[in-house]
Design a protein around this motif. Structure first.
Motif, PDB file in Angstrom:
ATOM      1  N   TYR A 141       2.707  -4.804  -4.239  1.00 41.40           N
ATOM      2  CA  TYR A 141       1.337  -4.542  -3.796  1.00 41.40           C
ATOM      3  C   TYR A 141       0.427  -4.485  -5.012  1.00 41.40           C
ATOM      4  O   TYR A 141       0.801  -3.924  -6.041  1.00 41.40           O
ATOM      5  CB  TYR A 141       1.255  -3.196  -3.074  1.00 41.40           C
ATOM      6  N   SER A 142      -0.757  -5.029  -4.875  1.00 39.87           N
ATOM      7  CA  SER A 142      -1.793  -4.879  -5.884  1.00 39.87           C
ATOM      8  C   SER A 142      -2.592  -3.636  -5.516  1.00 39.87           C
ATOM      9  O   SER A 142      -3.090  -3.521  -4.383  1.00 39.87           O
ATOM     10  CB  SER A 142      -2.690  -6.119  -5.876  1.00 39.87           C
ATOM     11  N   ILE A 143      -2.701  -2.698  -6.475  1.00 37.70           N
ATOM     12  CA  ILE A 143      -3.331  -1.415  -6.175  1.00 37.70           C
ATOM     13  C   ILE A 143      -3.687  -0.733  -7.499  1.00 37.70           C
ATOM     14  O   ILE A 143      -2.897  -0.785  -8.451  1.00 37.70           O
ATOM     15  CB  ILE A 143      -2.375  -0.534  -5.321  1.00 37.70           C
ATOM     16  N   PRO A 144      -4.855  -0.098  -7.589  1.00 37.00           N
ATOM     17  CA  PRO A 144      -5.179   0.656  -8.807  1.00 37.00           C
ATOM     18  C   PRO A 144      -4.134   1.750  -9.074  1.00 37.00           C
ATOM     19  O   PRO A 144      -3.514   2.274  -8.151  1.00 37.00           O
ATOM     20  CB  PRO A 144      -6.552   1.254  -8.502  1.00 37.00           C
ATOM     21  N   HIS A 145      -3.977   2.097 -10.336  1.00 32.52           N
ATOM     22  CA  HIS A 145      -2.883   2.972 -10.764  1.00 32.52           C
ATOM     23  C   HIS A 145      -2.848   4.335 -10.053  1.00 32.52           C
ATOM     24  O   HIS A 145      -1.792   4.734  -9.544  1.00 32.52           O
ATOM     25  CB  HIS A 145      -2.952   3.185 -12.284  1.00 32.52           C
ATOM     26  N   ILE A 146      -3.936   5.039 -10.001  1.00 33.86           N
ATOM     27  CA  ILE A 146      -3.931   6.373  -9.378  1.00 33.86           C
ATOM     28  C   ILE A 146      -3.650   6.261  -7.878  1.00 33.86           C
ATOM     29  O   ILE A 146      -2.841   7.027  -7.330  1.00 33.86           O
ATOM     30  CB  ILE A 146      -5.248   7.132  -9.642  1.00 33.86           C
ATOM     31  N   GLN A 147      -4.279   5.307  -7.195  1.00 33.07           N
ATOM     32  CA  GLN A 147      -3.991   5.101  -5.775  1.00 33.07           C
ATOM     33  C   GLN A 147      -2.533   4.670  -5.596  1.00 33.07           C
ATOM     34  O   GLN A 147      -1.888   5.020  -4.606  1.00 33.07           O
ATOM     35  CB  GLN A 147      -4.924   4.044  -5.162  1.00 33.07           C
ATOM     36  N   GLY A 148      -2.014   3.918  -6.556  1.00 36.57           N
ATOM     37  CA  GLY A 148      -0.612   3.504  -6.501  1.00 36.57           C
ATOM     38  C   GLY A 148       0.329   4.690  -6.565  1.00 36.57           C
ATOM     39  O   GLY A 148       1.334   4.740  -5.857  1.00 36.57           O
ATOM     40  N   ALA A 149      -0.017   5.664  -7.407  1.00 37.50           N
ATOM     41  CA  ALA A 149       0.815   6.870  -7.494  1.00 37.50           C
ATOM     42  C   ALA A 149       0.827   7.606  -6.158  1.00 37.50           C
ATOM     43  O   ALA A 149       1.885   8.068  -5.704  1.00 37.50           O
ATOM     44  CB  ALA A 149       0.307   7.778  -8.614  1.00 37.50           C
ATOM     45  N   ALA A 150      -0.327   7.710  -5.527  1.00 32.68           N
ATOM     46  CA  ALA A 150      -0.400   8.365  -4.211  1.00 32.68           C
ATOM     47  C   ALA A 150       0.392   7.572  -3.171  1.00 32.68           C
ATOM     48  O   ALA A 150       1.069   8.159  -2.309  1.00 32.68           O
ATOM     49  CB  ALA A 150      -1.857   8.517  -3.786  1.00 32.68           C
ATOM     50  N   PHE A 151       0.326   6.244  -3.249  1.00 33.51           N
ATOM     51  CA  PHE A 151       1.071   5.392  -2.329  1.00 33.51           C
ATOM     52  C   PHE A 151       2.575   5.606  -2.497  1.00 33.51           C
ATOM     53  O   PHE A 151       3.308   5.707  -1.510  1.00 33.51           O
ATOM     54  CB  PHE A 151       0.674   3.939  -2.557  1.00 33.51           C
ATOM     55  N   VAL A 152       3.044   5.716  -3.733  1.00 32.30           N
ATOM     56  CA  VAL A 152       4.470   5.948  -3.984  1.00 32.30           C
ATOM     57  C   VAL A 152       4.904   7.286  -3.369  1.00 32.30           C
ATOM     58  O   VAL A 152       5.985   7.377  -2.773  1.00 32.30           O
ATOM     59  CB  VAL A 152       4.795   5.884  -5.492  1.00 32.30           C
ATOM     60  N   VAL A 153       4.062   8.311  -3.476  1.00 34.43           N
ATOM     61  CA  VAL A 153       4.377   9.607  -2.860  1.00 34.43           C
ATOM     62  C   VAL A 153       4.436   9.449  -1.340  1.00 34.43           C
ATOM     63  O   VAL A 153       5.332   9.990  -0.684  1.00 34.43           O
ATOM     64  CB  VAL A 153       3.356  10.687  -3.278  1.00 34.43           C
ATOM     65  N   HIS A 154       3.511   8.683  -0.763  1.00 33.12           N
ATOM     66  CA  HIS A 154       3.508   8.442   0.683  1.00 33.12           C
ATOM     67  C   HIS A 154       4.786   7.697   1.085  1.00 33.12           C
ATOM     68  O   HIS A 154       5.421   8.031   2.092  1.00 33.12           O
ATOM     69  CB  HIS A 154       2.265   7.649   1.067  1.00 33.12           C
ATOM     70  N   ILE A 155       5.175   6.705   0.291  1.00 38.89           N
ATOM     71  CA  ILE A 155       6.418   5.984   0.563  1.00 38.89           C
ATOM     72  C   ILE A 155       7.607   6.943   0.549  1.00 38.89           C
ATOM     73  O   ILE A 155       8.479   6.883   1.421  1.00 38.89           O
ATOM     74  CB  ILE A 155       6.617   4.831  -0.450  1.00 38.89           C
ATOM     75  N   ALA A 156       7.635   7.859  -0.410  1.00 37.05           N
ATOM     76  CA  ALA A 156       8.724   8.844  -0.481  1.00 37.05           C
ATOM     77  C   ALA A 156       8.767   9.703   0.775  1.00 37.05           C
ATOM     78  O   ALA A 156       9.846  10.016   1.292  1.00 37.05           O
ATOM     79  CB  ALA A 156       8.566   9.710  -1.722  1.00 37.05           C
TER      80      ALA A 156
END
Length: 99
Positions: free
Chosen positions: A31-46
């Protein structure tokens, strides 16, 4: 017992999951995503993984999140629950601005 899907079965099931690919042993997407939003996305994936009791590999990059899914209990092949995990991740992506 959970059974591994054939490459053809996997390809059929991921047709409606844009940008997901398979090599027959895993399904994956970046996924293309800004870094901070990407970190939140990874937490959501978890959280999704914990909800399903099934986990994938997620890699946070500077402007990307890469997800790779397979079933370790099947020797690293793909099963139906892997497809479900991908569907849930895909459904969560827009809320984070992931494309």
């Amino acid at each position: 017992m959970t059974e591994a899907l054939s490459t053809e079965q996997i390809e059929e099931r991921i047709r409606d999951l844009p940008s997901w690919t398979t090599d027959g042993r895993k399904i994956e997407r970046s996924y293309s995503i800004p870094h901070i939003q990407g970190a939140a996305f990874v937490v959501h994936i978890a959280a999704i993984q914990d909800d399903l009791g099934h986990h994938s590999d997620s890699t946070l990059g500077y402007k990307t999140v890469h997800v790779s899914i397979s079933s370790s209990d099947l020797g690293g092949y793909v099963a139906e629950h892997d497809i479900e995990l991908a569907r849930r991740i895909e459904a969560a992506a827009p809320a984070h601005g992931a494309i």
